[in-house]
Scaffold this motif. Structure first.
Motif, PDB file in Angstrom:
ATOM      1  N   ALA A 338     -14.774  -4.609  -5.095  1.00 37.75           N
ATOM      2  CA  ALA A 338     -14.925  -5.673  -4.098  1.00 37.75           C
ATOM      3  C   ALA A 338     -13.599  -6.351  -3.827  1.00 37.75           C
ATOM      4  CB  ALA A 338     -15.954  -6.703  -4.559  1.00 37.75           C
ATOM      5  N   VAL A 339     -13.482  -6.838  -2.593  1.00 35.71           N
ATOM      6  CA  VAL A 339     -12.355  -7.677  -2.170  1.00 35.71           C
ATOM      7  C   VAL A 339     -12.917  -9.046  -1.814  1.00 35.71           C
ATOM      8  CG1 VAL A 339     -10.516  -8.001  -0.474  1.00 35.71           C
ATOM      9  CG2 VAL A 339     -11.059  -5.696  -1.314  1.00 35.71           C
ATOM     10  N   SER A 347     -17.546  -5.235  -0.126  1.00 34.84           N
ATOM     11  CA  SER A 347     -17.632  -4.092  -1.036  1.00 34.84           C
ATOM     12  C   SER A 347     -16.886  -2.891  -0.482  1.00 34.84           C
ATOM     13  CB  SER A 347     -19.095  -3.707  -1.271  1.00 34.84           C
ATOM     14  OG  SER A 347     -19.787  -4.717  -1.972  1.00 34.84           O
ATOM     15  N   LEU A 348     -16.304  -2.107  -1.392  1.00 32.41           N
ATOM     16  CA  LEU A 348     -15.671  -0.836  -1.050  1.00 32.41           C
ATOM     17  C   LEU A 348     -16.565   0.315  -1.515  1.00 32.41           C
ATOM     18  CD1 LEU A 348     -11.999  -1.612  -2.166  1.00 32.41           C
ATOM     19  CD2 LEU A 348     -13.036  -1.961   0.081  1.00 32.41           C
ATOM     20  N   ASN A 364      -1.539  -6.013  -5.040  1.00 35.15           N
ATOM     21  CA  ASN A 364      -0.163  -6.521  -4.973  1.00 35.15           C
ATOM     22  C   ASN A 364       0.045  -7.337  -3.701  1.00 35.15           C
ATOM     23  OD1 ASN A 364       0.250  -4.682  -2.877  1.00 35.15           O
ATOM     24  ND2 ASN A 364       1.549  -3.308  -4.088  1.00 35.15           N
ATOM     25  N   ASP A 365       1.249  -7.851  -3.519  1.00 36.21           N
ATOM     26  CA  ASP A 365       1.536  -8.720  -2.381  1.00 36.21           C
ATOM     27  C   ASP A 365       1.637  -7.955  -1.071  1.00 36.21           C
ATOM     28  OD1 ASP A 365       1.464 -10.998  -3.864  1.00 36.21           O
ATOM     29  OD2 ASP A 365       3.640 -11.180  -4.104  1.00 36.21           O
ATOM     30  N   ASN A 366       1.636  -6.624  -1.121  1.00 37.82           N
ATOM     31  CA  ASN A 366       1.639  -5.811   0.093  1.00 37.82           C
ATOM     32  C   ASN A 366       0.232  -5.532   0.602  1.00 37.82           C
ATOM     33  OD1 ASN A 366       4.488  -5.576  -0.272  1.00 37.82           O
ATOM     34  ND2 ASN A 366       4.151  -3.867  -1.678  1.00 37.82           N
ATOM     35  N   GLY A 367      -0.766  -6.028  -0.101  1.00 38.57           N
ATOM     36  CA  GLY A 367      -2.143  -5.794   0.294  1.00 38.57           C
ATOM     37  C   GLY A 367      -2.705  -4.474  -0.166  1.00 38.57           C
ATOM     38  N   LEU A 368      -2.054  -3.814  -1.138  1.00 37.48           N
ATOM     39  CA  LEU A 368      -2.586  -2.581  -1.703  1.00 37.48           C
ATOM     40  C   LEU A 368      -3.467  -2.904  -2.906  1.00 37.48           C
ATOM     41  CD1 LEU A 368       0.249   0.117  -1.667  1.00 37.48           C
ATOM     42  CD2 LEU A 368      -1.641  -0.208  -0.066  1.00 37.48           C
ATOM     43  N   SER A 383     -14.738   8.930 -13.366  1.00 41.82           N
ATOM     44  CA  SER A 383     -14.102   7.859 -12.600  1.00 41.82           C
ATOM     45  C   SER A 383     -12.805   8.386 -12.006  1.00 41.82           C
ATOM     46  CB  SER A 383     -13.813   6.650 -13.499  1.00 41.82           C
ATOM     47  OG  SER A 383     -12.992   7.013 -14.595  1.00 41.82           O
ATOM     48  N   LYS A 384     -12.592   8.163 -10.708  1.00 40.91           N
ATOM     49  CA  LYS A 384     -11.397   8.629 -10.010  1.00 40.91           C
ATOM     50  C   LYS A 384     -10.714   7.428  -9.366  1.00 40.91           C
ATOM     51  CE  LYS A 384     -10.907  12.510 -10.034  1.00 40.91           C
ATOM     52  NZ  LYS A 384     -10.395  13.422 -11.093  1.00 40.91           N
ATOM     53  N   PHE A 385      -9.418   7.293  -9.625  1.00 40.46           N
ATOM     54  CA  PHE A 385      -8.742   6.089  -9.139  1.00 40.46           C
ATOM     55  C   PHE A 385      -8.413   6.197  -7.650  1.00 40.46           C
ATOM     56  CE2 PHE A 385      -4.732   8.351  -9.743  1.00 40.46           C
ATOM     57  CZ  PHE A 385      -3.820   7.687  -8.933  1.00 40.46           C
ATOM     58  N   PHE A 386      -8.387   5.024  -7.011  1.00 39.77           N
ATOM     59  CA  PHE A 386      -8.139   4.981  -5.569  1.00 39.77           C
ATOM     60  C   PHE A 386      -7.077   3.943  -5.237  1.00 39.77           C
ATOM     61  CE2 PHE A 386     -11.702   1.882  -6.001  1.00 39.77           C
ATOM     62  CZ  PHE A 386     -11.120   0.766  -5.415  1.00 39.77           C
ATOM     63  N   VAL A 387      -6.579   4.024  -3.997  1.00 35.97           N
ATOM     64  CA  VAL A 387      -5.699   3.008  -3.421  1.00 35.97           C
ATOM     65  C   VAL A 387      -6.299   2.615  -2.075  1.00 35.97           C
ATOM     66  CG1 VAL A 387      -3.379   2.409  -2.663  1.00 35.97           C
ATOM     67  CG2 VAL A 387      -3.686   4.027  -4.551  1.00 35.97           C
ATOM     68  N   TYR A 388      -6.489   1.315  -1.880  1.00 39.13           N
ATOM     69  CA  TYR A 388      -7.048   0.812  -0.620  1.00 39.13           C
ATOM     70  C   TYR A 388      -6.043  -0.146   0.004  1.00 39.13           C
ATOM     71  CZ  TYR A 388     -10.026  -1.766   2.648  1.00 39.13           C
ATOM     72  OH  TYR A 388     -10.557  -2.358   3.774  1.00 39.13           O
ATOM     73  N   ASP A 389      -5.717   0.089   1.278  1.00 39.07           N
ATOM     74  CA  ASP A 389      -4.794  -0.762   2.021  1.00 39.07           C
ATOM     75  C   ASP A 389      -5.608  -1.745   2.855  1.00 39.07           C
ATOM     76  OD1 ASP A 389      -2.944  -1.912   3.811  1.00 39.07           O
ATOM     77  OD2 ASP A 389      -1.687  -0.112   3.754  1.00 39.07           O
ATOM     78  N   ILE A 390      -5.549  -3.018   2.475  1.00 41.51           N
ATOM     79  CA  ILE A 390      -6.320  -4.039   3.187  1.00 41.51           C
ATOM     80  C   ILE A 390      -5.878  -4.137   4.647  1.00 41.51           C
ATOM     81  CG2 ILE A 390      -6.727  -6.535   3.350  1.00 41.51           C
ATOM     82  CD1 ILE A 390      -6.769  -6.665   0.352  1.00 41.51           C
ATOM     83  N   ASN A 391      -4.591  -4.003   4.903  1.00 39.35           N
ATOM     84  CA  ASN A 391      -4.060  -4.187   6.252  1.00 39.35           C
ATOM     85  C   ASN A 391      -4.515  -3.087   7.202  1.00 39.35           C
ATOM     86  OD1 ASN A 391      -2.466  -6.530   5.479  1.00 39.35           O
ATOM     87  ND2 ASN A 391      -1.154  -5.087   4.383  1.00 39.35           N
ATOM     88  N   SER A 392      -4.490  -1.841   6.750  1.00 41.23           N
ATOM     89  CA  SER A 392      -4.878  -0.722   7.609  1.00 41.23           C
ATOM     90  C   SER A 392      -6.304  -0.263   7.358  1.00 41.23           C
ATOM     91  CB  SER A 392      -3.925   0.459   7.399  1.00 41.23           C
ATOM     92  OG  SER A 392      -4.014   0.943   6.070  1.00 41.23           O
ATOM     93  N   GLU A 393      -6.940  -0.824   6.316  1.00 42.72           N
ATOM     94  CA  GLU A 393      -8.311  -0.453   5.945  1.00 42.72           C
ATOM     95  C   GLU A 393      -8.435   1.033   5.652  1.00 42.72           C
ATOM     96  OE1 GLU A 393     -10.997  -1.891   8.915  1.00 42.72           O
ATOM     97  OE2 GLU A 393     -10.700  -4.000   8.371  1.00 42.72           O
ATOM     98  N   THR A 394      -7.412   1.595   5.024  1.00 42.29           N
ATOM     99  CA  THR A 394      -7.427   3.009   4.648  1.00 42.29           C
ATOM    100  C   THR A 394      -7.645   3.131   3.142  1.00 42.29           C
ATOM    101  OG1 THR A 394      -5.012   3.000   4.441  1.00 42.29           O
ATOM    102  CG2 THR A 394      -5.954   3.733   6.543  1.00 42.29           C
TER     103      THR A 394
END
Length: 554
Positions: A338-339, A347-348, A364-368, A383-394
């Motif tokens: 969640a964000v 929810s993601l 982090n401060d870049n929104g990742l 469990s598989k780790f992910f990266v979510y970009d809040i700015n681009s919603e990717t």
């Protein structure tokens, strides 16, 4: 953790783009806090290089002789080597081990309580303990040592956050049969705090019946704090408290003991919500924001639902976990990443049909945002780790050690570099624990690497967790190494022949980038192969979950 961006290229990227091999990418230093207890793990690292570590089973716990009642406890006297000396306060190392085992194995409220986890901030040269809510003891010099203090995060200024228990205190009571008894009780089970200016600032929950519950997991440089608080008590709690306060209802026990029993029975029944605090530089709570659930429960529901913020950046955006209805699971309620932003809980992974649950671990401060999702691989949950970009919603799921490996991210810095750990064994079965190694992942370059490949070939350590990384590329890690076995008195144990007993031990370490360092060629190094491939107590690694989760514990 959130910090100012210092440079664009990580040590990993530099290593992978270099063509010569002269020195390892990282050198390892053991932390001074490792000398404080039987085992230790790292948790986080600040910009100044200070590492947060948690020490389990601290050496030389103090013993309250009065509570032993050696005059009447014949069974205990028979176990001790010299009970008369113990009664005078002269406790040998052998008898300290016996007493510790007796006390730690007892659930009786008449028995002295000893904390199992202490927290420190430091490096190889020294460590400062964060004592949390502990208080001076009336039975012996020093603190009661009856609390568990778990520091989870530290910011660039050295301010830290954590969660602790209340100290136990004595309640004298004469029962209906005329016996004089001394009970051990405490006022709350779990409370978050901020360690600021060498002081502990408690973070009280909105619902504080019997102390309520709160937790602090992450802290930004500008003193945003992430955690959770109790917002609603169980419906039956008020009646149980009332019964304790009624002499006719509570029975032959002190009111404090009755309330403690009620507190313990209801500890997991509070409604818990993700929370973000803003703290002033002088240690005042400027604001507290709690976040709603990500879904609307049924109107007549009495179920306990939870959410928790694990980290927060300097913009006040939190990440963590929240329960939600999952469409592809027939709207069953699961815990999802969640964000927490703009008063909302988002929810993601709800649109990812392969994933059934998960968690967001850091931002982090870049929104990742980094976290993990759980899905089935070859019939097993992984469990598989992910990266979510809040700015681009990717949302991306990087490749880790191999498709069937469970990987867990622990931290992300402002250079978009993530550290964590994952399984390196491909075979599982019969309940076996698969071996784990620490990893480092550079999101900008897509580089994923086993940290054990970045240390010297002859290093005696196996990096099993990477728990924190700062913007200088320094890493707080947990390693397994062969060391002499120590008992609770801190003494080295020996076998019948007088030889030191050697065992696999979990310790906290710091990985320091080597200027100009490169990946060593270990193809001819037998030591390197043995260090990574076997000879370790992987059952011991299963204990890491007790104290080593950075921000994750509830």
């Amino acid at each position: 953790m959130t910090r100012t961006k210092l440079f664009a290229l990580s040590a990993l990227t530099l290593a992978l783009t270099s063509n010569t091999a002269q020195a390892a990418v990282y050198e390892i230093s053991e932390l001074a806090s490792n000398e404080q207890g039987v085992q230790s793990v790292s948790v986080a690292i600040g910009e100044q290089g200070g590492v947060v570590s948690q020490v389990q089973f601290p050496f030389n716990p103090p013993i309250d002789i009065e509570l032993l009642d050696l005059e009447n406890n014949e069974a205990l006297r028979e176990q001790l080597n010299d009970p008369d000396a113990v009664a005078q306060g002269n406790i040998s190392d052998e008898d300290l081990v016996i007493l510790y085992n007796v006390l730690s194995g007892s659930d009786s409220p008449l028995t002295q309580k000893l904390g199992e986890v202490q927290s420190y901030i430091g490096d190889a040269n020294g460590a400062t303990e964060v004592t949390g809510f502990d208080q001076a003891s009336t039975a012996f010099d020093g603190l009661t040592r009856s609390v568990n203090t778990l520091v989870y995060d530290i910011n660039a200024l050295g301010n830290a956050v954590g969660t602790g228990t209340a100290p136990y205190y004595k309640v004298n009571y004469t029962n209906d049969e005329g016996e004089q008894l001394t009970y051990l009780v405490r006022d709350f089970n779990q409370r978050g705090f901020v360690y600021l200016n060498d002081q502990v600032l408690p973070l009280l929950p909105p619902e504080d019946t019997l102390g309520g519950r709160s937790a602090a997991r992450g802290i930004a440089d500008n003193l945003w704090v992430a955690g959770s608080v109790s917002t609603e008590a169980p419906e039956t709690l008020a009646g149980q408290v009332s019964n304790c306060e009624d002499p006719e209802e509570r029975g032959d026990q002190p009111v404090e003991l009755c309330l403690q029993s009620v507190r313990n029975a209801n500890s997991s029944n509070f409604q818990m919500r993700a929370a973000l605090w803003k703290i002033s530089n002088d240690g005042q709570i400027e604001s507290l924001e709690t976040f709603p659930l990500a879904f609307e429960p049924d109107e007549d529901s009495t179920t306990t639902f939870n959410s928790q913020a694990n980290d927060v950046n300097s913009q006040g955006v939190g990440v963590g976990t929240a329960q939600n209805r999952v469409p592809h699971l027939n709207d069953r309620i699961r815990t999802m990443p969640a964000v927490f932003i703009d008063g909302q809980t988002n929810s993601l992974l709800l649109d990812k049909e392969d994933y059934t649950s998960g968690m967001a671990a850091g931002i982090n401060d870049n929104g990742l945002v980094t976290g993990y999702g759980v899905r089935f691989v070859n019939g097993f949950e992984r469990s598989k780790f992910f990266v979510y970009d809040i700015n681009s919603e990717t949302l991306t799921f990087p490749d880790d050690f191999f498709p069937g490996s469970s990987s867990l991210p622990r931290d992300i810095n402002n250079n978009n570099v993530i550290v964590g750990d994952g399984e390196v064994d491909t075979v599982t079965g019969n309940g076996a624990v698969r071996r784990r190694n620490g990893f480092i992942y550079d999101h900008d370059s897509g580089s994923f690497q086993n940290l054990n490949d970045l240390i010297a070939c002859d290093a005696p350590y196996t990096i099993v967790q990477a728990n924190g990384i700062n913007d200088n590329g320094e890493i707080a890690a947990t390693a397994v190494v062969e060391k002499p076995k120590r008992n609770i008195a801190g003494e080295i144990e020996q076998d019948e022949q007088g030889n030191d007993i050697i065992e696999s031990t979990v310790i906290a370490v710091k990985l320091n980038p080597v200027p100009g360092g490169d990946i060593e060629d270990c193809s001819d190094s037998e030591e390197k192969f043995e260090r990574q491939a076997g000879g370790l107590s992987w059952l011991l690694l299963g204990m890491l979950g007790l104290i080593g989760w950075r921000r994750y514990r509830g």
